[in-house]
Design a protein around this motif. Structure first.
Motif, mmCIF file in Angstrom:
data_model
loop_
_atom_site.group_PDB
_atom_site.id
_atom_site.type_symbol
_atom_site.label_atom_id
_atom_site.label_comp_id
_atom_site.label_asym_id
_atom_site.label_seq_id
_atom_site.Cartn_x
_atom_site.Cartn_y
_atom_site.Cartn_z
ATOM 1 N N MET A 37 0.839 -1.192 0.000
ATOM 2 C CA MET A 37 0.000 0.000 0.000
ATOM 3 C C MET A 37 0.876 1.246 0.000
ATOM 4 O O MET A 37 1.856 1.313 0.741
ATOM 5 C CB MET A 37 -0.916 0.025 1.237
ATOM 6 C CG MET A 37 -2.021 -1.025 1.237
ATOM 7 S SD MET A 37 -1.466 -2.718 1.538
ATOM 8 C CE MET A 37 -0.911 -2.628 3.225
ATOM 9 N N SER A 38 0.525 2.220 -0.823
ATOM 10 C CA SER A 38 1.231 3.496 -0.837
ATOM 11 C C SER A 38 0.249 4.599 -1.205
ATOM 12 O O SER A 38 -0.908 4.330 -1.530
ATOM 13 C CB SER A 38 2.415 3.458 -1.821
ATOM 14 O OG SER A 38 1.962 3.158 -3.135
ATOM 15 N N GLY A 39 0.692 5.830 -1.149
ATOM 16 C CA GLY A 39 -0.208 6.949 -1.427
ATOM 17 C C GLY A 39 -1.021 7.321 -0.193
ATOM 18 O O GLY A 39 -0.667 6.979 0.939
ATOM 19 N N THR A 40 -2.135 8.004 -0.409
ATOM 20 C CA THR A 40 -2.958 8.505 0.690
ATOM 21 C C THR A 40 -4.398 8.035 0.535
ATOM 22 O O THR A 40 -4.844 7.689 -0.555
ATOM 23 C CB THR A 40 -2.934 10.045 0.734
ATOM 24 O OG1 THR A 40 -3.419 10.554 -0.517
ATOM 25 C CG2 THR A 40 -1.526 10.562 0.977
ATOM 26 N N ILE A 41 -5.126 8.050 1.651
ATOM 27 C CA ILE A 41 -6.504 7.566 1.644
ATOM 28 C C ILE A 41 -7.503 8.710 1.793
ATOM 29 O O ILE A 41 -8.706 8.523 1.606
ATOM 30 C CB ILE A 41 -6.705 6.515 2.767
ATOM 31 C CG1 ILE A 41 -8.015 5.729 2.588
ATOM 32 C CG2 ILE A 41 -6.650 7.181 4.143
ATOM 33 C CD1 ILE A 41 -8.049 4.857 1.383
ATOM 34 N N ASP A 42 -7.042 9.921 2.134
ATOM 35 C CA ASP A 42 -7.944 11.061 2.280
ATOM 36 C C ASP A 42 -7.157 12.362 2.146
ATOM 37 O O ASP A 42 -5.958 12.359 1.874
ATOM 38 C CB ASP A 42 -8.694 11.004 3.617
ATOM 39 C CG ASP A 42 -7.761 10.868 4.809
ATOM 40 O OD1 ASP A 42 -6.650 11.439 4.770
ATOM 41 O OD2 ASP A 42 -8.118 10.180 5.782
ATOM 42 N N GLY A 132 -12.773 12.689 2.350
ATOM 43 C CA GLY A 132 -12.666 12.501 0.902
ATOM 44 C C GLY A 132 -11.269 12.716 0.378
ATOM 45 O O GLY A 132 -10.309 12.941 1.111
ATOM 46 N N GLY A 133 -11.159 12.674 -0.946
ATOM 47 C CA GLY A 133 -9.871 12.848 -1.596
ATOM 48 C C GLY A 133 -9.006 11.614 -1.444
ATOM 49 O O GLY A 133 -9.474 10.515 -1.190
ATOM 50 N N GLY A 134 -7.702 11.805 -1.579
ATOM 51 C CA GLY A 134 -6.766 10.711 -1.446
ATOM 52 C C GLY A 134 -6.455 10.058 -2.773
ATOM 53 O O GLY A 134 -7.244 10.109 -3.723
ATOM 54 N N ALA A 135 -5.272 9.443 -2.836
ATOM 55 C CA ALA A 135 -4.834 8.754 -4.047
ATOM 56 C C ALA A 135 -4.097 7.481 -3.635
ATOM 57 O O ALA A 135 -2.864 7.438 -3.631
ATOM 58 C CB ALA A 135 -3.941 9.656 -4.882
ATOM 59 N N PRO A 136 -4.844 6.436 -3.274
ATOM 60 C CA PRO A 136 -4.192 5.195 -2.851
ATOM 61 C C PRO A 136 -3.600 4.443 -4.037
ATOM 62 O O PRO A 136 -4.115 4.512 -5.160
ATOM 63 C CB PRO A 136 -5.334 4.404 -2.209
ATOM 64 C CG PRO A 136 -6.565 4.891 -2.910
ATOM 65 C CD PRO A 136 -6.316 6.350 -3.201
ATOM 66 N N ALA A 137 -2.523 3.706 -3.781
ATOM 67 C CA ALA A 137 -1.914 2.823 -4.778
ATOM 68 C C ALA A 137 -1.757 1.447 -4.150
ATOM 69 O O ALA A 137 -1.348 1.331 -2.995
ATOM 70 C CB ALA A 137 -0.564 3.366 -5.234
ATOM 71 N N LEU A 138 -2.096 0.414 -4.909
ATOM 72 C CA LEU A 138 -2.086 -0.954 -4.396
ATOM 73 C C LEU A 138 -1.385 -1.861 -5.408
ATOM 74 O O LEU A 138 -1.715 -1.845 -6.597
ATOM 75 C CB LEU A 138 -3.522 -1.431 -4.154
ATOM 76 C CG LEU A 138 -3.723 -2.800 -3.508
ATOM 77 C CD1 LEU A 138 -3.110 -2.842 -2.111
ATOM 78 C CD2 LEU A 138 -5.215 -3.133 -3.439
ATOM 79 N N GLU A 139 -0.417 -2.644 -4.927
ATOM 80 C CA GLU A 139 0.323 -3.573 -5.774
ATOM 81 C C GLU A 139 0.360 -4.946 -5.119
ATOM 82 O O GLU A 139 0.133 -5.082 -3.914
ATOM 83 C CB GLU A 139 1.751 -3.063 -5.996
ATOM 84 C CG GLU A 139 1.831 -1.704 -6.669
ATOM 85 C CD GLU A 139 3.224 -1.132 -6.634
ATOM 86 O OE1 GLU A 139 4.008 -1.401 -7.582
ATOM 87 O OE2 GLU A 139 3.552 -0.423 -5.658
ATOM 88 N N CYS A 140 0.680 -5.972 -5.907
ATOM 89 C CA CYS A 140 0.673 -7.339 -5.400
ATOM 90 C C CYS A 140 1.855 -8.128 -5.953
ATOM 91 O O CYS A 140 2.182 -8.018 -7.136
ATOM 92 C CB CYS A 140 -0.639 -8.032 -5.777
ATOM 93 S SG CYS A 140 -0.762 -9.755 -5.240
ATOM 94 N N TRP A 141 2.484 -8.898 -5.073
ATOM 95 C CA TRP A 141 3.508 -9.861 -5.448
ATOM 96 C C TRP A 141 3.036 -11.251 -5.010
ATOM 97 O O TRP A 141 2.318 -11.391 -4.019
ATOM 98 C CB TRP A 141 4.833 -9.571 -4.755
ATOM 99 C CG TRP A 141 5.641 -8.476 -5.380
ATOM 100 C CD1 TRP A 141 6.733 -8.597 -6.194
ATOM 101 C CD2 TRP A 141 5.440 -7.060 -5.234
ATOM 102 N NE1 TRP A 141 7.210 -7.363 -6.563
ATOM 103 C CE2 TRP A 141 6.444 -6.398 -5.978
ATOM 104 C CE3 TRP A 141 4.512 -6.283 -4.531
ATOM 105 C CZ2 TRP A 141 6.531 -5.017 -6.058
ATOM 106 C CZ3 TRP A 141 4.597 -4.909 -4.605
ATOM 107 C CH2 TRP A 141 5.603 -4.285 -5.369
#
Length: 227
Positions: A37-42, A132-141
């Motif tokens: 997980m990276s980025g922001t949630i709000d 509100g707002g935020g820009a989450p980033a999600l990756e998987c290995w």
């Protein structure tokens, strides 16, 4: 354990959305999935981490492998099992990295070489607390290893299944562990989550035979600490 291999990108990653990888890699044994997980949630801004994963669902063909557990629940299970934890990396383990034999270690891995029709991952992302707002980033290995040898455990894999019970009084109650849709499954362990730490004792019986009696929670916590 397997080598970590990057998986296809999640689709539909966003605040309050369900992110999905429609087809994870197949052909090898999946020992674990690792989410980053990276980025922001709000707009606060608040960092996007495991507490913002409201539900995780993993399906293999028509079988449910992870049944809507939250990131916080998986984090707690990993903490209990001394598997190492992080706010921004979350491991969902199938092979047993604390087993005492190679056979035992490999037993729970998901061998996808046997011809399953699909292997998909869905993650419900929360909405945060900052308006509100935020820009989450999600990756998987995926931690991959070679297919299991032929034998009784080739089709066996670890699943995280949820069962829910509600009780309206302080008394002794019966719990029904979720065993899945087929008889004969192995019950490796039960992780019990309850608000406000209200459980004081757990007794376990199989076919009327007492396996654990007078299981005081304080004693069980102490025994776990002896590992």
């Amino acid at each position: 354990m397997g080598l970590p291999i990057k998986q296809p990108p999640f689709q539909n990653v966003g605040v309050g959305q369900t992110a999905i990888i429609p087809r994870l890699d197949m052909g090898d044994t999946c020992d674990a999935l690792i989410l980053k997980m990276s980025g922001t949630i709000d707009d606060a801004p608040t960092n996007f981490d495991y507490t913002d994963l409201d539900a995780i669902r993993l399906k293999l063909g028509g079988k449910t492998v992870v049944d809507g557990l939250s990131g916080a629940e998986i984090y707690t299970i990993n903490s209990f099992m001394d598997r190492g934890v992080s706010a921004t990396y979350l491991a969902i383990r199938f092979a047993d990295d604390v087993a005492r034999t190679i056979t035992g270690e490999n037993m729970g891995g998901i061998d996808t070489s046997v011809g399953y029709s699909s292997f998909s991952l869905e993650v419900d992302i929360g909405v945060g607390d900052g308006g509100g707002g935020g820009a989450p980033a999600l990756e998987c290995w995926m931690e991959k290893s070679r297919p299991k040898p032929e034998g009784a455990t080739k089709l066996l894999f670890r699943a995280y299944l949820r069962g829910t019970d509600y009780f309206g009084s302080a008394a002794v109650h019966n719990l029904t562990p979720p065993f899945g849709s087929q008889a004969g499954n192995i019950l490796a362990r039960c992780h019990i989550f309850t608000p406000n730490d209200r459980i004081s004792r757990i007794d376990v019986k199989k076919n009327g035979v007492e396996i654990q009696g007078d299981g005081e929670k304080a004693l069980m916590d102490f025994v776990q600490g002896l590992k």
